[in-house]
Design an enzyme around this catalytic site. Sequence first.
Site, PDB file in Angstrom:
ATOM      1  N   ASP A   1       0.856  -1.189   0.000  1.00 48.49           N
ATOM      2  CA  ASP A   1       0.000   0.000   0.000  1.00 48.49           C
ATOM      3  C   ASP A   1       0.891   1.237   0.000  1.00 48.49           C
ATOM      4  O   ASP A   1       1.481   1.584   1.019  1.00 48.49           O
ATOM      5  CB  ASP A   1      -0.913   0.013   1.241  1.00 48.49           C
ATOM      6  CG  ASP A   1      -1.992  -1.069   1.177  1.00 48.49           C
ATOM      7  OD1 ASP A   1      -1.769  -2.109   0.528  1.00 48.49           O
ATOM      8  OD2 ASP A   1      -3.060  -0.864   1.792  1.00 48.49           O
TER       9      ASP A   1
ATOM     10  N   LYS B   1      -6.818   3.325  -3.482  1.00 52.94           N
ATOM     11  CA  LYS B   1      -7.249   3.319  -2.084  1.00 52.94           C
ATOM     12  C   LYS B   1      -7.455   4.758  -1.641  1.00 52.94           C
ATOM     13  O   LYS B   1      -6.696   5.644  -2.035  1.00 52.94           O
ATOM     14  CB  LYS B   1      -6.156   2.615  -1.264  1.00 52.94           C
ATOM     15  CG  LYS B   1      -6.345   2.624   0.234  1.00 52.94           C
ATOM     16  CD  LYS B   1      -5.236   1.781   0.919  1.00 52.94           C
ATOM     17  CE  LYS B   1      -5.212   1.987   2.420  1.00 52.94           C
ATOM     18  NZ  LYS B   1      -4.118   1.254   3.080  1.00 52.94           N
TER      19      LYS B   1
ATOM     20  N   LYS C   1     -10.188   0.202  -2.675  1.00 54.38           N
ATOM     21  CA  LYS C   1     -10.097  -0.006  -1.226  1.00 54.38           C
ATOM     22  C   LYS C   1     -10.365   1.293  -0.475  1.00 54.38           C
ATOM     23  O   LYS C   1      -9.499   2.169  -0.430  1.00 54.38           O
ATOM     24  CB  LYS C   1      -8.700  -0.541  -0.861  1.00 54.38           C
ATOM     25  CG  LYS C   1      -8.510  -0.721   0.657  1.00 54.38           C
ATOM     26  CD  LYS C   1      -7.143  -1.321   0.996  1.00 54.38           C
ATOM     27  CE  LYS C   1      -6.888  -1.313   2.504  1.00 54.38           C
ATOM     28  NZ  LYS C   1      -5.549  -1.797   2.876  1.00 54.38           N
TER      29      LYS C   1
END
Lengths: 493, 299
Positions: free
Chosen positions: B136, B199, B235
Amino acid sequence: MCPRLKAVSNSNTELGDSWEYEPAPEGTRPEISDSYGLFIDGEFVEPSSGKMMKTVSPSTEEVLSEVGVADAEDVDRAVSAARTASAKWRRIAPRERAKYLFRIARRIQEKARELAVLESMDGGKPIKESRDIDVPEAAKHFFYHGGWADKLDYAFPGRQAKPVGVAAQIIPWNFPLLMAAWKIAPALACGNTVILKPAETTPLTALALAEILQEVDLPPGVVNILTGAGKTGASLASHPGLNKLAFTGSTEVGKKLAENLAGTDVRLTLELGGKSPNIIFEDASIDQAIEGIVAGIWFNQGHVCCAGSRLFVQEGVVDEVLEKLDLRMQSLRIGDPLDKNTDVGAINSRAQLRRIRGYLTQGKKEGAELHRVRGPKLPDKGFWMRPCYLTGVQPAHVVAREEIFGPVLSVMTFRTPEEALRRANNTPYGLAAGVWSDKGSRIFDVASKLKAGVVWCNTYNRFDASSPFGGFKESGFGREGGRQGLRAYLNLV
Amino acid sequence: MPVRSGNSSVFVDPVMVAQRASSFTRRSIKQKAKIEGLRLAVSMVDLTTLEGKDSPGKVRALCRKAVRPDPGLEGIPSVAAVCVYPAMVTVAHEALSGSGVRVASVATGFPAGQTSLESRLDEVRSAVGDGAEEIDMVISRGALLTGDASRVTDEVRQVKSVCGSAHLKVILETGELETLDRIAEASRLAIAGGADFIKTSTGKVAPAATMEAGLVMLEAIRDHFLKTGKVVGMKPAGGIRTAKEALHWLVMVKETLGNEWLTPERFRFGASSLLDDILRQLHKQASGNYAASYDVPEA
């Protein structure tokens, strides 16, 4: 949902693959009597002819109740009850009049759930709309006009505002309770008395409103409600005892009423049909414009006088708009109006369904291509139509000129703002219009040149009790809502 | 100022986005649909701990919870992944081996990303070397806000190139980008750089995962798919704490991208406390009573 989105799915989706919403029917069931009389002078009374008519649920074809059919004699009784009540009602202290309006508004809020369900049963509209729009807006109109009742002299500075007298009001079937509120609230606030005729296919919420009027002890005769069909409306509209006639409905009937009243001193306001343009410029926020198209044409099954039924898309973005519109349309959920997840309910009546189908046939004959929601099978009983749009429509086609009053969108294109304006204004109607552009200067320019009573910029089908609504040209005259809407119910001296 | 490129929509109108986003919160999800939705949500959780006080003990406890979220309930899947700082990857990798739960690591100078590109790339290489299967990363918001869009794409591309087989999730930090126009732009830049997922947030900045930001990102994913046929996952992270909010997100994904995106391979929730609220709701569905907080095992 979308075949193109589906095509390349290769992932393991054992959990999510079939995640569907369960049926979520609204549980409340309102009490519906087997039969309703006419509401005259504060009481429910038998129609003088004894004639009754049935009202059915358009989603099940089940008979919900029967209601009286008012004839000329009943109209006469109602008008004279309103006339008698008028003498007192116009003289009570304005703040006392306001209290009645506030009480009606609160009672509508208290019975909101019941009214919403009744509206969806009788008219076929999805419960999420009757619950979130029709009923709360109806309450808002009574609250809003209650506020005006003791301030009328300030609404028109330098003039004294006097009630007009006895008002006949004829309303359509697309927003039965809300249209009753639009009509009754300003009339009462301004000190008038009323004879209301609800539409033939959707009388029940108006009668529920009559019960509310009894519960709040509104003086008898101030509001009278006469159910019936076109004939009842005709005898009401031609009664010599009226001071004011307000009509919402088709242009055809509106023209007749205007003819009949020409040369009399009966005040007239007409809110009639529309074929409103919704214009998407290439500099619009496309995804949000799609929402505006959806709100414009598929809200309330397209049974909306100001529906954005003519879509004009600038040629540079037409492919993108149509691709996204189709995707979005396929996500609409059609079915049981009482299911909380239903987006599009039933067509209001068999006659209307036939009419809309006639237009689709004609559109195809003229060369348009039909695109509709594929979706699951529709119920066997009831009056249903899949939301759709037509491409290949030319401005001269019937589907581009006449009001269809159903979930049918006619898509056309344009190249320049000038062409968009010319095509948008090329209609006998002028009720509403939508403009979609992220460029402020374009919005102001185009909005000021559209000949329509309401122009929505980067939104569509938004209403407020404080905002006047009404048309240009064959869409009628007079305004409802706001300070402007009071004018129709007042004589200024 | 974002400009229109090709036929993809660049302008975003916040009023209508808010209207559409709130429509997803009004769907009625009951009974079977609710239970299935909540189980699905469990399988999509990236169970996260990103604190200075994280220790091997804490991470091991979290991993056990991730594999078997609630022994007291039947039919509860494992979560999708455990998300930790790079220093904890080795511990998580050990604790999760053979469980099917993936190890995700934040990297690239999380949460600000204000370190040299070289050290960010090194961080990614070492996390992947320690066993992280998902990375991430954060984008350079400062670059984006000062008009250096190409730097954003370029950095994503470079990080992707050192990820090997690890999946790359690109954090936009929507709370710092502020406008939906910027969020849409950042989504496209991240996707162009090769993001496997986009995300919303680090969880360190408020507001984090709003429905409005999420809708704009989902639409960017849809546009990319319509144009290229390539799938990008989504996400949301930060601020989603209740089962009800999780269902709102599932509705939004379903109605924007379709059921095909309702899989942990394409959709994740970055969360720490969300899982317990979902479990409490599932207890309620199973027993008819609301569970006390002590009925749900702690991580």
